[in-house]
Design an enzyme around this catalytic site. Structure first.
Site, PDB file in Angstrom:
ATOM      1  N   GLY A  29      53.424 -11.937 -20.693  1.00  0.00           N
ATOM      2  CA  GLY A  29      53.583 -13.049 -19.769  1.00  0.00           C
ATOM      3  C   GLY A  29      53.065 -12.650 -18.399  1.00  0.00           C
ATOM      4  N   VAL A  78      54.419 -11.154 -15.747  1.00  0.00           N
ATOM      5  CA  VAL A  78      54.716  -9.801 -15.277  1.00  0.00           C
ATOM      6  C   VAL A  78      53.980  -8.768 -16.123  1.00  0.00           C
ATOM      7  CG1 VAL A  78      56.514  -8.073 -14.903  1.00  0.00           C
ATOM      8  CG2 VAL A  78      56.923 -10.450 -14.252  1.00  0.00           C
ATOM      9  N   GLY A  79      53.985  -8.939 -17.437  1.00  0.00           N
ATOM     10  CA  GLY A  79      53.269  -8.009 -18.301  1.00  0.00           C
ATOM     11  C   GLY A  79      51.794  -7.942 -17.964  1.00  0.00           C
ATOM     12  N   ARG A 103      63.953 -15.101 -15.110  1.00  0.00           N
ATOM     13  CA  ARG A 103      64.894 -15.901 -14.323  1.00  0.00           C
ATOM     14  C   ARG A 103      64.284 -17.236 -13.935  1.00  0.00           C
ATOM     15  NH1 ARG A 103      66.572 -12.427  -9.245  1.00  0.00           N
ATOM     16  NH2 ARG A 103      67.946 -14.177  -8.788  1.00  0.00           N
ATOM     17  N   ARG A 150      70.260 -12.449 -12.365  1.00  0.00           N
ATOM     18  CA  ARG A 150      69.723 -11.626 -13.444  1.00  0.00           C
ATOM     19  C   ARG A 150      70.723 -11.517 -14.595  1.00  0.00           C
ATOM     20  NH1 ARG A 150      68.294  -9.524  -8.539  1.00  0.00           N
ATOM     21  NH2 ARG A 150      66.085  -9.106  -8.161  1.00  0.00           N
ATOM     22  N   HIS A 188      70.079  -3.255  -9.958  1.00  0.00           N
ATOM     23  CA  HIS A 188      68.950  -4.135  -9.671  1.00  0.00           C
ATOM     24  C   HIS A 188      69.459  -5.560  -9.836  1.00  0.00           C
ATOM     25  CE1 HIS A 188      64.959  -5.713  -9.279  1.00  0.00           C
ATOM     26  NE2 HIS A 188      64.952  -6.218 -10.506  1.00  0.00           N
TER      27      HIS A 188
END
Length: 305
Positions: free
Chosen positions: A9, A11-12, A81, A87, A174
């Site tokens: 996606g 981020v990947g 998110r 998260r 995080h």
């Protein structure tokens, strides 16, 4: 040995691009269950790298077995998110995905270093560690490096000083209980408090904790900073840089904590996490750190271990 990124996606793909721009390996695998998505992302990234004279080749595939030859596997698979979500709201959905993917990774590769990116980051790092049964030094979560980048950006905004001179540190969860460490941050080695007043310090602290939600509200996802954060960790491993990076690590007594993955500073090199750097926290910092640990422990208690 190659780098494999599981989940292609936004981020990947950003991670793949950042690793390619740094030429961290001659071959970088981008893996996803969605037919066509990793192949298309790989083609698009290769087209950019080709005109920049960079020789990392992106390979998009739906074949999970390509991880067998990878020194580093980056686990990004999961649901992101949405605006208004924390998260931890992703815990149940992403736990089943991470457990399944981590099981497949360990079936194909017993020796990789695993970087977890899926949220909620610290519980998912713990789940991946327990599922793969990898040594604790070979499993790490990305969170702190990303939080640090946001913290440093606010320091720059408030001081108007060069980003190159800024050294920042963020530990703990995080998430909403992250701990930006004003006291352990500096500008060219000079303590940060020499450049900002108490009100500014408090504002930077709170903004760092809240800014990810603001970005998600404005554009739907955080993409570029996470991609760079993971590439920085990957580079430290590939080049054996011995970089001190805040990341989610499994603790066995460090900071007085046991059996939890949480954000701490660590030395990162060719063997993964080579040392956890313990900091002498003051009363306030310790109290906030403990809140993060408590939050993560509660999440871990509901994981499908």
């Amino acid at each position: 040995m190659t780098i494999s990124i599981i989940g292609s996606g936004k981020v990947g793909a950003s991670i793949a691009l950042n690793c390619g721009l740094r030429e961290l390996d001659s071959k970088i695998n981008l893996v996803d269950i969605i037919e066509g998505l990793p192949q298309g992302e790989a083609m698009d990234i290769n087209h950019q790298l080709s005109v920049q004279g960079l020789d990392s080749d992106l390979i998009g595939t739906n074949d999970f077995s390509v991880v067998r030859d990878s020194k580093i596997v980056i686990l990004v698979a999961g649901v992101g998110r949405k605006p208004g979500m924390t998260r931890m709201d992703l815990l149940k959905t992403n736990a089943s995905i991470v457990k399944d993917v981590a099981t497949k990774i360990s079936q194909h590769n017993k020796n990789a270093i695993l970087i977890v990116v899926t949220n909620p980051l610290d519980p998912m790092t713990y789940l991946a560690l327990k599922t793969t049964k990898y040594p604790k030094n070979k499993v790490m979560g990305m969170g702190g490096m990303l939080d640090l980048s946001r913290f440093a950006s606010f320091i720059h905004e408030y001081t108007k000083l060069s980003r190159e001179s800024i050294s920042a540190m963020v530990i703990s969860e995080h998430g909403e209980k992250m701990l930006p460490l004003i006291r352990f941050s500096s500008i060219s080695g000079i303590p940060l408090n020499n450049f900002i007043n108490e009100n500014q310090s408090n504002e930077i602290y709170e903004k760092t904790k809240q800014v990810a939600a603001e970005v998600i509200k404005l554009k739907g996802a955080t993409v570029y900073a996470p991609g760079n954060a993971v590439a920085t960790m990957t580079e430290a491993i590939i080049k054996d840089k011995k970089s001190v990076i805040p990341l989610s690590a499994y603790l066995e007594g460090e900071f007085g904590v046991n059996d939890v993955c949480i954000g701490v500073p660590a030395v990162v090199g060719k063997d993964g996490i080579e040392k956890i750097v313990e900091l002498p926290l003051n009363d306030f910092e310790r109290q906030e750190f403990e809140k993060g640990i408590q939050n993560v422990r509660e999440a871990i208690s509901s994981l499908p271990l």
